[in-house]
Design a protein around this motif. Structure first.
Motif, short mmCIF file in Angstrom:
data_model
loop_
_atom_site.label_atom_id
_atom_site.label_comp_id
_atom_site.label_asym_id
_atom_site.label_seq_id
_atom_site.Cartn_x
_atom_site.Cartn_y
_atom_site.Cartn_z
N PHE A 66 24.62 47.74 51.24
CA PHE A 66 24.72 47.34 49.83
C PHE A 66 24.29 45.88 49.63
CE2 PHE A 66 27.21 49.74 46.39
CZ PHE A 66 26.32 49.35 45.39
N PHE A 67 24.54 45.03 50.66
CA PHE A 67 24.20 43.61 50.50
C PHE A 67 22.70 43.41 50.28
CE2 PHE A 67 28.35 42.79 52.74
CZ PHE A 67 28.93 42.10 51.68
N LYS A 68 21.88 44.36 50.76
CA LYS A 68 20.41 44.20 50.62
C LYS A 68 19.98 44.26 49.15
CE LYS A 68 18.86 45.79 55.11
NZ LYS A 68 19.55 46.89 55.74
N VAL A 69 20.76 44.92 48.31
CA VAL A 69 20.36 45.01 46.89
C VAL A 69 21.26 44.15 46.00
CG1 VAL A 69 19.38 47.34 47.13
CG2 VAL A 69 21.78 47.08 46.45
N ALA A 70 22.18 43.40 46.64
CA ALA A 70 23.15 42.63 45.84
C ALA A 70 22.53 41.34 45.32
CB ALA A 70 24.37 42.30 46.70
N ASP A 71 22.94 40.94 44.11
CA ASP A 71 22.58 39.62 43.61
C ASP A 71 23.57 38.60 44.15
OD1 ASP A 71 20.38 40.16 41.53
OD2 ASP A 71 21.90 41.68 41.10
N TYR A 72 24.83 39.02 44.25
CA TYR A 72 25.88 38.17 44.83
C TYR A 72 26.69 39.02 45.78
CZ TYR A 72 24.76 35.26 40.79
OH TYR A 72 24.09 34.52 39.85
N GLY A 73 27.02 38.47 46.94
CA GLY A 73 27.80 39.23 47.91
C GLY A 73 28.99 38.44 48.41
N ILE A 74 30.11 39.11 48.59
CA ILE A 74 31.27 38.46 49.20
C ILE A 74 31.61 39.28 50.44
CG2 ILE A 74 33.71 37.83 48.94
CD1 ILE A 74 33.23 37.79 45.89
N VAL A 75 31.50 38.64 51.62
CA VAL A 75 31.91 39.33 52.84
C VAL A 75 33.40 39.05 53.00
CG1 VAL A 75 31.59 39.51 55.34
CG2 VAL A 75 29.62 39.01 53.88
N GLY A 76 34.19 40.08 52.84
CA GLY A 76 35.63 39.87 52.94
C GLY A 76 36.39 41.15 52.71
N ASP A 77 37.68 41.08 52.97
CA ASP A 77 38.56 42.23 52.82
C ASP A 77 38.90 42.41 51.34
OD1 ASP A 77 40.76 43.95 52.71
OD2 ASP A 77 41.36 43.40 54.74
N ALA A 78 38.62 43.60 50.81
CA ALA A 78 38.87 43.86 49.38
C ALA A 78 40.31 43.55 49.01
CB ALA A 78 38.55 45.32 49.06
N PHE A 79 41.24 43.79 49.96
CA PHE A 79 42.65 43.61 49.64
C PHE A 79 43.03 42.13 49.52
CE2 PHE A 79 42.19 47.81 51.44
CZ PHE A 79 42.80 48.57 50.45
N GLU A 80 42.13 41.26 49.99
CA GLU A 80 42.35 39.81 49.78
C GLU A 80 41.49 39.31 48.63
OE1 GLU A 80 41.50 37.92 53.52
OE2 GLU A 80 42.95 39.20 54.54
N VAL A 81 40.23 39.78 48.58
CA VAL A 81 39.28 39.24 47.59
C VAL A 81 39.63 39.68 46.16
CG1 VAL A 81 36.85 39.19 46.87
CG2 VAL A 81 37.42 39.14 49.31
N VAL A 82 39.94 40.97 45.98
CA VAL A 82 40.14 41.48 44.61
C VAL A 82 41.36 40.80 43.94
CG1 VAL A 82 40.53 43.54 43.18
CG2 VAL A 82 38.90 43.62 45.07
N PRO A 83 42.52 40.68 44.63
CA PRO A 83 43.62 39.96 43.97
C PRO A 83 43.26 38.52 43.59
CG PRO A 83 44.43 41.21 45.84
CD PRO A 83 42.93 41.29 45.90
N GLN A 84 42.44 37.87 44.43
CA GLN A 84 42.02 36.50 44.07
C GLN A 84 41.12 36.51 42.83
OE1 GLN A 84 40.42 34.04 47.33
NE2 GLN A 84 41.59 35.32 48.75
N LEU A 85 40.24 37.52 42.77
CA LEU A 85 39.37 37.64 41.59
C LEU A 85 40.21 37.85 40.33
CD1 LEU A 85 36.32 40.01 42.26
CD2 LEU A 85 36.31 37.83 41.07
N ILE A 86 41.21 38.74 40.46
CA ILE A 86 42.08 39.03 39.31
C ILE A 86 42.77 37.75 38.84
CG2 ILE A 86 44.22 40.23 38.64
CD1 ILE A 86 43.22 42.59 40.39
N ALA A 87 43.31 36.99 39.81
CA ALA A 87 44.02 35.76 39.46
C ALA A 87 43.07 34.78 38.77
CB ALA A 87 44.62 35.13 40.72
N THR A 88 41.83 34.70 39.27
CA THR A 88 40.86 33.77 38.68
C THR A 88 40.49 34.20 37.26
OG1 THR A 88 40.00 33.47 40.89
CG2 THR A 88 38.64 32.60 39.11
N VAL A 89 40.24 35.51 37.10
CA VAL A 89 39.86 35.98 35.75
C VAL A 89 41.01 35.72 34.77
CG1 VAL A 89 39.22 38.01 34.38
CG2 VAL A 89 38.26 37.73 36.66
N LYS A 90 42.25 35.89 35.25
CA LYS A 90 43.41 35.68 34.36
C LYS A 90 43.49 34.24 33.89
CE LYS A 90 46.69 39.28 35.61
NZ LYS A 90 47.76 39.65 36.55
N GLU A 91 43.02 33.31 34.72
CA GLU A 91 43.07 31.89 34.33
C GLU A 91 42.15 31.59 33.17
OE1 GLU A 91 42.32 29.14 37.54
OE2 GLU A 91 43.83 30.14 38.77
N TYR A 92 41.10 32.42 32.99
CA TYR A 92 40.11 32.10 31.94
C TYR A 92 40.35 32.87 30.65
CZ TYR A 92 37.69 29.33 35.32
OH TYR A 92 37.38 28.36 36.23
#
Ligand code: FAD
Length: 321
Positions: free
Chosen positions: A295-321
């Protein structure tokens, strides 16, 4: 020549994809110095119908009636074909939605028209040639097809043409088209919509997850992120096959093709069959713990990481805005 646009409604209202298709059809009408006529079937109020003028429709043919409230492929195709004949329209434009994809080949037969479904750009018209760029091979490639017939049917992929307001008010006319008994062989009696959900084919943002999520109990964070972003949720095929998510969310070659402005793929490997359904997305963000995931070959932006760590951080960041 004139141009006819079928403006499909969802529960009596027009979605953005309809305004895109009307704008697109208006541009084709302008290319050919002719008028744009719209047709609406089902229950849309007078203000909704007249609003199509804002995007360039000069006239709106309004077809209503209890029998036509829900989409019936054969009956709708008969009505649109009759309207095209009445208006002398040699180009008919549809949205490349579930109903548009069903109508396009039927209209092709009824109007003896060449059909370009999956269109992504305005036709090129030079030296009497009429060429349309469209997706091919389930979205894996683009093709330019030349429509050589006098009548033409084009189905435009949502999110591939901008909405253009030209500022008029359309004149609304009732249109009573003749239908046959055989047009009503299969009738949709009821449509049950999932409450408060953004519809996947029309979504501007899609949050999609795959087998990397491990099980259905982990979809809470996917839904939370989708709600915060006003996005639709989607999934890979094995996820819906396993019953973790409904089949209506399955994206790909054998599922729904989407073309959102933003597609976020979480824990999905990026198999070619999945990519076939998302390749016309504008921006693709991939979250996967395996840096070698295709999937990374067609991605514009990629995050290499564990979904169970990355997604909660994304949620927290979106909530700040
Ligand atoms: P997997 O291939 O198992 O990938 C899971 C991914 O999650 C891996 O990349 C892994 O690195 C990552 N991951 C694991 N744990 C984590 C974590 N904690 N955090 C982040 N990442 C993690 N598939 C479709 O989706 N749509 C289709 O329409 C479709 N049609 C098909 C048609 C045919 C004829 C065939 C043969 C197959 C079709 N498939 C389709 C299946 C397709 O080939 C793949 O098997 C499928 O897409 C894989 O789904 P997946 O990426 O969710 O699972």
């Amino acid at each position: 020549m004139s141009v006819l646009i079928y403006a499909e409604n969802a529960g009596g209202t027009f979605k953005k994809s309809v305004f895109e298709a009307v704008s697109y059809a208006k541009a084709i009408a302008d290319q050919n110095n002719t008028d744009l006529v719209a047709i609406s079937i089902g229950d849309v109020d007078a203000a909704g119908l007249a609003s199509l003028g804002k995007y360039g429709a000069k006239k709106v043919l309004n077809v209503s009636g209890d029998k036509l409230k829900n989409f019936i492929n054969q009956a709708y195709a008969s009505i649109i074909a009759e309207a095209a004949k009445k208006e002398g329209a040699d180009v008919v434009v549809l949205s490349n939605t579930f109903s548009g994809r069903g109508l396009a080949p039927r209209l092709g037969v009824k109007l003896e028209a060449g059909v370009a479904d999956g269109a992504v750009a305005l036709p090129e018209q030079n030296d009497g040639k009429f060429r349309v760029k469209k997706t091919a091979f389930s979205g894996k490639a683009f093709a330019v097809v030349e429509l050589t017939s006098a009548n033409k049917v084009i189905a435009l992929i949502p999110n591939s043409y901008k909405v253009v307001e030209t500022g008029g008010i359309a004149q609304v006319e009732d249109f009573a088209a003749a239908t046959k008994q055989s047009d009503f062989k299969a009738i949709i009696k009821e449509i049950v919509r999932a409450a408060d959900k953004v519809s996947l084919p029309d979504a501007e943002i899609v949050v999609s997850a795959g087998r990397g999520l491990k099980g259905p109990e982990n979809w809470g964070m996917i839904e939370e992120l989708a709600n915060l972003l006003g996005a639709a949720t989607a999934c890979s095929k094995p996820v819906s096959d396993a019953g973790w998510r409904p089949h209506s969310e399955h994206v790909g070659q054998t599922g729904i093709a989407v073309s959102p402005n933003l597609y976020i793929a979480i824990g999905i490997s990026g198999a070619i069959q999945h990519l076939a359904g998302i390749s016309s997305s504008k921006v693709i963000v991939v979250i996967n713990k395996d840096p070698e995931a295709p999937f990374f070959k067609v991605a514009d932006y990629g995050i290499v990481g564990d979904a169970f760590e990355v997604v909660p951080q994304l949620i927290a960041t979106v909530k700040e805005y």
